[in-house]
Design an enzyme around this catalytic site. Sequence first.
Site, PDB file in Angstrom:
ATOM      1  N   CYS A  50      -2.870   8.225   7.400  1.00 32.40           N
ATOM      2  CA  CYS A  50      -3.506   6.906   7.309  1.00 32.40           C
ATOM      3  C   CYS A  50      -2.616   5.861   8.004  1.00 32.40           C
ATOM      4  CB  CYS A  50      -3.698   6.480   5.856  1.00 32.40           C
ATOM      5  SG  CYS A  50      -4.734   7.595   4.913  1.00 32.40           S
ATOM      6  N   THR A  61       0.849  -1.187   0.000  1.00 32.37           N
ATOM      7  CA  THR A  61       0.000   0.000   0.000  1.00 32.37           C
ATOM      8  C   THR A  61       0.890   1.245   0.000  1.00 32.37           C
ATOM      9  OG1 THR A  61      -2.000   0.978   0.901  1.00 32.37           O
ATOM     10  CG2 THR A  61      -0.407   0.181   2.529  1.00 32.37           C
ATOM     11  N   HIS A 100      -5.517  -0.414   4.568  1.00 35.68           N
ATOM     12  CA  HIS A 100      -5.113   0.993   4.493  1.00 35.68           C
ATOM     13  C   HIS A 100      -6.257   1.809   5.115  1.00 35.68           C
ATOM     14  CE1 HIS A 100      -2.944   4.289   2.051  1.00 35.68           C
ATOM     15  NE2 HIS A 100      -3.779   4.915   2.859  1.00 35.68           N
TER      16      HIS A 100
END
Lengths: 179, 206
Positions: A52, A46, A69
Amino acid sequence: MFFLPIFEKKIKTLKVHIELKVGEILKVKVKVGDYRLGFEDDFLETVGLGSCVGVAIFDKKNKIAGLAHIMLPDSTNFSCKNKLKFADYCLEKMIEDIKGYGGDVGEFRAKICGGSNMFNVDSKSTIGTRNLEAVKNILRKYKITVVATDVGGCISRTMTVSVLTNEVLIRNKDNIKKI
Amino acid sequence: MEYNEQGLEILNEINNIASSNAATALSLFLNKDIEVLLSDLKIKPIEEICSSLGEEEEIFNSVMVQIDGSIMGNVLFVVKDSDFDTILWNIVSMYSMEIDNVDGSAELKDATFKEIGNILSNSYVSAIGKLLYLDEIRTSVPYSAKDMLSAIITSSYANAEIGEDYVIDMNCILKEDASVCGIGLYFIVSANSLEFLVERMDELIQ
């Protein structure tokens, strides 16, 4: 559902978006606000984790791993369609999915990455720290041990997970490290 | 989050006026002509937003200003790292300074860039305030970040805590007259705030 042959698991993996270039290893891409499972010798990746949080959960015994994610901590006050961007909804779903292959949740291990304060916002409770807190609470609820982290700071990270070795490679704009 | 044709037209018009205002402010500041390239307003998933500007892991410089009050969200100003020095050079050359020869030039560059972002964001927001007679709009101090494009976009989106599946890309590109400097200005607001803007404009028209 239990003990699917390896090739069936592979087909499941191949259904998702895969980015493959000549000379590069096969990686299953995990989009923002999403999660994917990988099997055997798969790699999950990712890109661009800022505030995040990337959560990798490993079931070493069955050679399965999931990578999420996470964008926001809590889905309670939101009525949107894609709830996978929220820590509470996404992680519970991913853990249940991995459990579906017969693993013992007590044996699962997790590695966490991200949750930074990208814009160096002057606040004790930034969205990054709240995301991290939410992720840790859910893992605690399932009694999943967090074995390694690379969190905080003011930097973004790209996370590549090896299902086979349970290693996580973290790339930022300055360097690369392994946890 | 669905808008009828009239709602989208209103949002487009608000964006055109606000973007032009931001471009004029930058043009005055740089003492140069600035071209505004306005794309049609689009509703798209968050992950598709960065693809219009560059690669996910491409390094960008950015300034984020948070908006609070009648509307909630962020204004995000992004510049490709490769264009960063050109833009700063245009500014410092006005003041006959050579930025690389100034002690602590990194801090000076950052402060100058923040100021450009601040001018653009505030002129964008104040244009909306004036157009719709909104008194209650507050903006934060500018925050800057230099990092991967996708992390900048998603972090700015997460900071606004919108939570919608789709965001409205009111993207405009400000292009400098002589050199090719792609500058992106994004307005990231919640669906509630956008509905409020449409309703307010509707009231004023009637």
